[in-house]
Design a protein around this motif. Structure first.
Motif, PDB file in Angstrom:
ATOM      1  N   VAL A  68      39.712  33.300  33.568  1.00 33.36           N
ATOM      2  CA  VAL A  68      40.724  32.306  33.906  1.00 33.36           C
ATOM      3  C   VAL A  68      42.022  32.696  33.215  1.00 33.36           C
ATOM      4  N   ARG A  69      43.095  32.778  34.004  1.00 34.53           N
ATOM      5  CA  ARG A  69      44.417  33.054  33.434  1.00 34.53           C
ATOM      6  C   ARG A  69      45.339  31.886  33.749  1.00 34.53           C
ATOM      7  N   ALA A  70      45.297  30.905  32.888  1.00 35.05           N
ATOM      8  CA  ALA A  70      46.096  29.700  33.141  1.00 35.05           C
ATOM      9  C   ALA A  70      46.706  29.189  31.853  1.00 35.05           C
ATOM     10  N   ASN A  75      48.990  34.279  31.875  1.00 35.35           N
ATOM     11  CA  ASN A  75      49.043  32.986  32.561  1.00 35.35           C
ATOM     12  C   ASN A  75      49.553  33.188  33.985  1.00 35.35           C
ATOM     13  N   ASP A  76      48.679  33.018  34.958  1.00 37.84           N
ATOM     14  CA  ASP A  76      49.081  33.249  36.346  1.00 37.84           C
ATOM     15  C   ASP A  76      49.183  31.965  37.160  1.00 37.84           C
ATOM     16  N   LEU A  77      49.156  30.814  36.473  1.00 36.22           N
ATOM     17  CA  LEU A  77      49.191  29.535  37.187  1.00 36.22           C
ATOM     18  C   LEU A  77      50.385  29.446  38.133  1.00 36.22           C
ATOM     19  N   ARG A  85      48.289  38.178  45.373  1.00 34.02           N
ATOM     20  CA  ARG A  85      47.265  38.830  44.560  1.00 34.02           C
ATOM     21  C   ARG A  85      46.813  38.070  43.327  1.00 34.02           C
ATOM     22  N   HIS A  86      47.388  36.911  43.048  1.00 34.31           N
ATOM     23  CA  HIS A  86      47.024  36.213  41.818  1.00 34.31           C
ATOM     24  C   HIS A  86      46.193  34.952  42.057  1.00 34.31           C
ATOM     25  N   HIS A  87      45.177  34.813  41.226  1.00 37.19           N
ATOM     26  CA  HIS A  87      44.378  33.580  41.165  1.00 37.19           C
ATOM     27  C   HIS A  87      44.432  33.058  39.735  1.00 37.19           C
TER      28      HIS A  87
HETATM   29 MG    MG Z   1      49.362  39.925  35.312  1.00 39.02          MG
END
Ligand code: MG
Ligand code: ATP
Ligand code: MG
Ligand code: MG
Length: 469
Positions: A68-70, A75-77, A85-87
């Protein structure tokens, strides 16, 4: 067509054949690092092995790790719904060498898997190396026979990977896939590299150092390898689609949404469908790993993600809890690989339903207030911080939700004003408690309430705590 489930298996069995031990994904809440919000890369569970604090269970391993990157360093929120490409939740496929093989083999394995097993054409691939890492450039030339202009040297931190401010780190080499000139964007290192034409599919990290809290960078006991391939991105490449949200897994989730919301995933509504699909996965996997929505720390990140999705559900017409009805579709797509999803299905559904019912009590009125407040504003204007605070405090709108809504209108929030309003309320609450000896605390409480308005008490700690994690 290579399904997501098939691709995961192809990767893991390839590395098993190369002597790697297959390990199940670790939970999303790290058990070895209190400074980290969520596991954000495949190497996180092995951090202590790289540093030498733990003995490796095997010299080589391969995993498909839930990430998880949030929040925090990765942080891809705010990318979700905007890039192809981002989740916030994704699976990272990885092979690891704990002091066993190093650059030569890591590059040779990666090239063989991508070009032989997956059959990608060499002409669609290019790689980056850290500018100082001539050794890696030479190996690429030797192993892949790539011409010089397809081995791009990058001097920035993009090619020096680290999991956070401290921990194992090292120069890295990334493999990019060229989706073709119909898609805007330039190659890595060029001014328009943020486009989605050249998509990074795999990062090979040559783990050599440990960044310490005192700022010093020391050598790891043994040079090691950590790699991360985005499962959804590779699936998009192999399925001949450009956008991650067009792969089989997301198409199934989006079809389930069309049923539940009685709406079509097209036109202006498409982004809402994608955001809901993404946030559904993040919410479900976090809940399955024991996180519950709350007003601080990890629980507040979860609540923010749920509420962002629920606002999109509202845009699609939901006036009753709806998101929980999607959990079944998710469990049938991913439950075999992640049995915890099936085990926790009732808990996930209950948490989503409860949160949505609660938020729907104030969501409509909050949106109306926001519309009213932005009526007189032009693009690039700021929403007064007090209004954002009122939305937060009375209507349960996390600050980032308000910011996300405004971003769609080209506006932003006066965050300083928001912080001031927050500080004022804290102060009011503090002096109310301090004076609550015999003066009748109820009277003071009501005075405070009159001043700041009724509050759903979403917790002022929330924003602070998440900000510092
Ligand atoms: Mg990145
Ligand atoms: P990007 O530059 O595209 O944001 P990254 O450099 O931040 O990616 P890494 O930290 O190198 O990504 O992670 C390893 C791999 O995980 C990437 O090569 C990519 O395939 C995948 N990945 C990273 N972030 C995401 C995300 N938010 N959603 C889906 N896949 C991701
Ligand atoms: Mg990158
Ligand atoms: Mg990368």
């Amino acid at each position: 067509m290579t399904s997501v489930n098939h691709l995961r298996e192809t990767f893991l069995s390839y590395f098993e054949r190369q002597g790697h031990t297959r390990k199940a994904s670790a939970p999303l809440v790290p058990d070895n690092d209190p400074t980290l919000l969520f596991v954000n890369a495949g190497m996180v569970p092995f951090k202590n092995i790289f540093t030498g604090a733990e003995t490796p269970f095997a010299p080589r391993a391969a995993t498909s790790q839930k990430c998880v990157r949030a929040g925090g360093k990765h942080n891809d929120l705010d990318n979700v719904g905007y890039t192809a490409r981002h989740h916030t939740f994704f699976e990272m496929l990885g092979n690891f060498s704990f002091g066993d093989y190093f650059k030569d083999d890591a590059i040779a394995f990666a090239w063989e898997l991508v070009t032989r097993e997956f059959g990608l054409s060499k002409d669609r691939l290019l790689v980056t190396v850290y500018a100082e890492d001539e050794e890696a450039a030479d190996i690429w030339k030797k192993v892949a026979g790539l011409p010089d202009d397809r081995i791009i040297r990058i001097a920035t931190s993009d090619n020096f990977w680290s999991m956070g401010d401290t921990g194992p780190c090292g120069p890295c080499s990334e493999i990019f896939f060229d989706h073709g000139d119909k898609i805007p964007g330039g190659p890595p290192g060029s001014p328009d590299e943020d486009g989605d034409r050249f998509i990074e599919i795999w990062n090979l990290v040559f783990m050599q150092y440990e960044q310490q809290a005192n700022g010093e960078r020391i050598n790891l006991p043994k040079p090691s390898i950590d790699t991360g391939m985005g499962l959804e991105r590779m699936a998009a490449v192999l399925q001949g689609v450009h956008n991650n949200y067009e792969i089989d897994l997301f198409q199934k989730l989006i079809a389930a949404e069309e049923d539940v919301y009685k709406a079509k995933a097209a036109g202006d509504q498409l982004a809402s469908f994608r955001v809901i699909a993404d946030h559904l996965r993040t919410s479900a996997f976090l809940i399955a790993d024991g996180v519950t929505p709350s007003n601080e720390g990890r629980g507040y990140v979860l609540r923010r993600i749920m509420r962002r999705a629920m606002r999109h559900g509202h845009l699609l017409g939901a006036r009753e809890p709806a998101m929980f009805r999607l959990v079944g579709a998710l469990a049938s797509e991913m439950g075999e690989a992640y049995p915890e999803l099936v085990r926790a299905q009732p808990a996930i559904e209950a948490a989503l339903e409860q949160e949505e019912a609660r938020f729907q009590r104030t969501l409509g009125r909050g949106l109306a207030l926001l519309d009213e407040a932005t009526e007189g504003l032009a693009e690039k204007d700021e929403l007064p911080g007090e209004t954002a605070f009122r939305l937060y405090d009375t209507f349960g709108f996390p600050l980032d939700l308000t910011q996300d809504i405004l971003r769609g209108r080209g506006m932003s929030v006066d965050t300083k004003g928001f912080d001031d309003a927050m500080a004022l309320q804290k102060q009011a609450a503090r002096s109310a408690w301090a004076g609550s000896g015999d003066a009748g605390s109820d009277a003071i409480w009501f005075r405070v309430r009159d001043k700041v308005g009724p509050t759903e008490f979403l917790g002022y700690q929330g924003v602070d705590a998440v900000g510092t994690l």
